[in-house]
Design an enzyme around this catalytic site. Structure first.
Site, mmCIF file in Angstrom:
data_model
loop_
_atom_site.group_PDB
_atom_site.id
_atom_site.type_symbol
_atom_site.label_atom_id
_atom_site.label_comp_id
_atom_site.label_asym_id
_atom_site.label_seq_id
_atom_site.Cartn_x
_atom_site.Cartn_y
_atom_site.Cartn_z
ATOM 1 N N LYS A 122 0.821 -1.229 0.000
ATOM 2 C CA LYS A 122 0.000 0.000 0.000
ATOM 3 C C LYS A 122 0.846 1.267 0.000
ATOM 4 C CE LYS A 122 -2.430 -1.158 3.676
ATOM 5 N NZ LYS A 122 -2.166 -2.585 3.836
ATOM 6 N N THR A 123 1.818 1.326 0.903
ATOM 7 C CA THR A 123 2.609 2.558 1.040
ATOM 8 C C THR A 123 3.401 2.852 -0.224
ATOM 9 O OG1 THR A 123 2.741 2.355 3.439
ATOM 10 C CG2 THR A 123 4.439 3.678 2.372
ATOM 11 N N GLU A 166 -3.906 5.642 1.584
ATOM 12 C CA GLU A 166 -3.920 4.208 1.853
ATOM 13 C C GLU A 166 -5.253 3.830 2.495
ATOM 14 O OE1 GLU A 166 -0.432 2.636 3.843
ATOM 15 O OE2 GLU A 166 0.764 4.270 3.031
#
Length: 460
Positions: A122-123, A166
């Site tokens: 995600k990051t 996110e």
């Protein structure tokens, strides 16, 4: 959701734990929208310094009087119910909302919310997308779980109607969001202490898809992610992956050496662009495909997207190279789930080092116990494995699981109680041409910094 209109009724907002990586960007956005902010925290940090630079008053330590005349109090998931500021707010009848709820409220001010979900990546993907949009002049706001070098932090406030953030599945926090565009990178057997089964996780992702209003970009090679979009009719489904059947496909993937992934993006079978990444690993090809799909969806020229993806050098604690000392390379990575460790160590093994040292801090007793055999298999990819004690995080050791249990199953593996012992051991045994890679979701980065400092003292 009863909280939806609360932002229209308040002016003064207090953040408990304002220096947190997830809190700071939300505070920045609210400040730019004209709210009066205050905050508190227990430890100095780069993000806290950034908050102070805006003139936001920050109290060190948490006391009832810090909330003063706040009309709304925001707290992070790490804040316990007996926190004095939270207790005081509730006693005074001041509304309190958890960070993920506030994120949902903030994103509803942006007609084009892009939410990046998935168990892993995600990051990095959120940061990649932010870089692509920013360098194309689209001026997005962003909330990223790690520091993006291009913006010098983990968030930014743009003037457009687009925000990239996110969407974390843990305790269903992503169900606070109603994005225009959602991405599902993958769905894996993580957070089983909450979900219980992967099937329950898939159900939550399916609900997340039902809350998406425009387009869902999904990893077409991930069976669980495809299950999550089954029966979805409220949004358009776009797929990406290595399989030629995907809408966006990675083809002609070249062998890599020292962090260069090269491939061609095919869109509906037609060549769209050649991509050369500056971050290693097949998992980053997937992340880049998702970012490419977003850029293309928003009308950015394919060559411009390729240029931005090449310029992307990673996020803090995502295969972050810390330096080379006497021929030994030291790097740090956030990987703390077997799938992430497998991806990171596989990438490391393909980078041409003599041998790879995995220095791993197991993260939570439940994850270590429930995924024990997967951890053993993943860590065996490295040439040498060194373990720290298991980091408890929010748990007690009801599983009777210890680092030594993992060590016994991994040939040649050693474990130590302190970072001091670990750093001494790896420096003594690492050879010219080796990679020392610290891994974990906790504070193992402190061990990486300790190794770097010790090498510097040795004059390497």
């Amino acid at each position: 959701m009863e909280n939806n209109d609360i932002l229209s009724k308040v002016k003064k907002i207090h953040f408990i734990g304002i220096g947190g990586s997830g809190m700071c960007p939300i505070a920045e956005i609210l400040l730019h929208k004209g709210y009066e902010l205050s905050g508190s925290d227990n430890a100095e940090s780069d993000t806290l310094a950034r908050i102070r630079s805006y003139g936001i008053p920050v109290s060190m330590g948490q006391r009832a009087e810090n909330i003063k005349d706040a009309e709304l109090v925001v707290f992070s998931a790490a804040i316990k119910d007996d926190n004095p500021e939270l207790v005081a707010a509730r006693q005074k009848g001041i509304p309190t909302v958890e960070r993920s709820v506030m994120l949902g409220m903030v994103t509803r001010h942006f007609p084009n919310t892009i939410a990046v979900s998935g168990t892993h990546g995600k990051t990095t993907t959120t940061a990649m997308i932010t870089q692509v949009l920013l360098e194309a002049g689209l001026d997005p706001s962003a909330i990223i779980g790690g520091k993006l070098p291009l913006i010098g932090g983990n968030g930014r406030v743009g003037k457009s109607d687009t925000i990239v953030c996110e969407a974390c599945e843990f305790v269903d926090t992503f169900l606070q969001l109603n994005p225009a565009i959602s991405i599902i990178l993958n769905i894996d057997n993580d957070h089983l202490d909450y979900f219980g089964t992967v099937e329950n996780a898939i159900r939550s992702f399916h609900q997340f898809c039902k809350q998406t209003t425009g387009t869902i970009i999904v990893n077409g090679d991930n069976a669980n992610a495809l299950k999550a979009v089954e029966g979805i009719t409220n949004a358009r489904i776009v797929t990406y992956g290595f399989a030629p059947s995907n809408d966006y496909c990675a083809a002609d993937i070249q062998p890599t050496f020292r962090a260069r992934e090269q491939f061609t993006v095919l869109k509906k079978g037609e060549k769209a662009a050649d991509i050369s990444l500056s971050v290693p690993g097949k998992h980053n090809i997937y992340n880049a495909l998702a970012a490419f799909a977003i850029g293309d969806l928003m009308g950015i020229d394919a060559q411009q997207i390729a240029k931005s993806l090449h310029a992307f050098t990673g996020v803090h604690r995502r295969f972050e190279l810390l330096g080379e000392f006497g021929g030994v390379t030291v790097a740090d990575d956030f990987a703390h789930h077997p799938t992430e460790i497998t991806a990171t160590l596989t990438a490391a093994k393909e980078m041409g080092f003599s041998s790879v040292w995995a220095v791993f801090q197991p993260h939570t007793y439940s994850r270590t116990y429930l995924l024990f055999n997967d951890f053993v298999k993943a860590l065996k990819i490295a040439d040498h494995v060194v373990l720290s004690e298991i980091l408890a995080v929010r748990e007690t050791n009801i599983y009777n699981i210890y680092a030594k249990d993992l060590a016994e199953k991994i040939p040649g593996c050693v474990w130590f109680k302190t970072f001091e012992e670990i750093s001494d051991y790896v420096i003594k045994n690492a050879k010219d041409g080796d990679l020392i890679l610290t891994l974990g979701g906790g504070d193992i980065y402190k061990c990486a910094n300790m190794i770097v400092e010790k090498y510097k003292k040795l004059g390497k």
